[in-house]
Write a protein that holds these residues in place. Structure first.
Motif, PDB file in Angstrom:
ATOM      1  N   GLU A 259       0.808  -1.228   0.000  1.00 50.37           N
ATOM      2  CA  GLU A 259       0.000   0.000   0.000  1.00 50.37           C
ATOM      3  C   GLU A 259       0.838   1.274   0.000  1.00 50.37           C
ATOM      4  O   GLU A 259       0.483   2.263   0.636  1.00 50.37           O
ATOM      5  CB  GLU A 259      -0.993  -0.007   1.164  1.00 50.37           C
ATOM      6  CG  GLU A 259      -1.959  -1.179   1.113  1.00 50.37           C
ATOM      7  CD  GLU A 259      -2.985  -1.177   2.226  1.00 50.37           C
ATOM      8  OE1 GLU A 259      -3.537  -0.077   2.505  1.00 50.37           O
ATOM      9  OE2 GLU A 259      -3.217  -2.245   2.803  1.00 50.37           O
TER      10      GLU A 259
ATOM     11  N   SER B  66       2.008   4.700  -1.087  1.00 50.68           N
ATOM     12  CA  SER B  66       1.447   5.829  -1.826  1.00 50.68           C
ATOM     13  C   SER B  66       2.249   7.075  -1.461  1.00 50.68           C
ATOM     14  O   SER B  66       2.934   7.118  -0.448  1.00 50.68           O
ATOM     15  CB  SER B  66      -0.042   6.023  -1.519  1.00 50.68           C
ATOM     16  OG  SER B  66      -0.224   6.394  -0.169  1.00 50.68           O
ATOM     17  N   GLY B  67       2.153   8.060  -2.332  1.00 50.25           N
ATOM     18  CA  GLY B  67       2.916   9.268  -2.101  1.00 50.25           C
ATOM     19  C   GLY B  67       2.204  10.496  -2.626  1.00 50.25           C
ATOM     20  O   GLY B  67       1.285  10.402  -3.428  1.00 50.25           O
ATOM     21  N   ALA B  68       2.672  11.631  -2.146  1.00 55.96           N
ATOM     22  CA  ALA B  68       2.123  12.908  -2.585  1.00 55.96           C
ATOM     23  C   ALA B  68       3.248  13.935  -2.599  1.00 55.96           C
ATOM     24  O   ALA B  68       4.087  13.958  -1.697  1.00 55.96           O
ATOM     25  CB  ALA B  68       1.019  13.372  -1.644  1.00 55.96           C
TER      26      ALA B  68
ATOM     27  N   LEU C  69       5.583  10.016   1.757  1.00 53.38           N
ATOM     28  CA  LEU C  69       5.248   8.627   1.449  1.00 53.38           C
ATOM     29  C   LEU C  69       4.592   7.971   2.653  1.00 53.38           C
ATOM     30  O   LEU C  69       4.968   8.246   3.789  1.00 53.38           O
ATOM     31  CB  LEU C  69       6.509   7.830   1.100  1.00 53.38           C
ATOM     32  CG  LEU C  69       7.334   8.292  -0.080  1.00 53.38           C
ATOM     33  CD1 LEU C  69       8.576   7.416  -0.219  1.00 53.38           C
ATOM     34  CD2 LEU C  69       6.510   8.276  -1.359  1.00 53.38           C
ATOM     35  N   THR C  70       3.625   7.090   2.389  1.00 57.58           N
ATOM     36  CA  THR C  70       3.045   6.250   3.429  1.00 57.58           C
ATOM     37  C   THR C  70       2.948   4.834   2.894  1.00 57.58           C
ATOM     38  O   THR C  70       2.761   4.620   1.694  1.00 57.58           O
ATOM     39  CB  THR C  70       1.647   6.726   3.876  1.00 57.58           C
ATOM     40  OG1 THR C  70       0.777   6.730   2.752  1.00 57.58           O
ATOM     41  CG2 THR C  70       1.694   8.110   4.513  1.00 57.58           C
ATOM     42  N   TYR C  71       3.067   3.855   3.812  1.00 62.09           N
ATOM     43  CA  TYR C  71       2.974   2.449   3.425  1.00 62.09           C
ATOM     44  C   TYR C  71       2.941   1.573   4.665  1.00 62.09           C
ATOM     45  O   TYR C  71       3.228   2.032   5.778  1.00 62.09           O
ATOM     46  CB  TYR C  71       4.154   2.044   2.533  1.00 62.09           C
ATOM     47  CG  TYR C  71       5.521   2.183   3.177  1.00 62.09           C
ATOM     48  CD1 TYR C  71       6.158   1.085   3.757  1.00 62.09           C
ATOM     49  CD2 TYR C  71       6.177   3.404   3.206  1.00 62.09           C
ATOM     50  CE1 TYR C  71       7.402   1.209   4.341  1.00 62.09           C
ATOM     51  CE2 TYR C  71       7.417   3.532   3.785  1.00 62.09           C
ATOM     52  CZ  TYR C  71       8.033   2.432   4.357  1.00 62.09           C
ATOM     53  OH  TYR C  71       9.259   2.561   4.942  1.00 62.09           O
TER      54      TYR C  71
END
Length: 113
Positions: free
Chosen positions: A65, A67-69, A78-80
């Motif tokens: 999972e 994802s980034g912004a 980033l998160t995961y």
């Protein structure tokens, strides 16, 4: 954003973690982390952990999972989820573009069930 993702994945690679010089190439000099334990880490203290063999080829970190912004020019969030040795952690990292490339500025891990 891809450069930050690539850097994040390299920091989870056992071969990279075993080399303080390679880890330092990816960490900002002002790097800080709030670990899943609640402990605060800086560059010097995190090098002890990364070179300690907590991640090995026999027990790699599994990432899902991701994802980034892009928060601003030269700043990526980033998160995961990361799973390692039966422990699942929700992770969040801030990467910033420096004169020497993309470097992790901040990282936080929170235990997840």
């Amino acid at each position: 954003m891809q450069a930050a993702v690539d850097g994040e994945l390299r920091l989870l690679d056992p071969e990279v973690r075993a080399s303080p010089a390679r880890v330092l190439e990816l960490l900002d000099p002002e790097f800080t982390e709030i670990g899943a334990s609640g402990r605060r880490w800086d560059v010097e203290s995190i090098l002890t952990v990364t070179s300690g063999g907590s991640v090995s080829a026999e027990s790699p970190v599994e990432v899902s999972e991701m994802s980034g912004a892009v928060l601003a020019p030269g700043i990526v969030h980033l998160t995961y989820f990361a799973e390692n040795q039966g422990r699942r952690t929700w992770r969040s990292s801030l990467w910033r573009l420096t004169d020497t490339g993309w470097r992790m500025y901040f990282h936080q891990g929170t235990l997840a069930n």
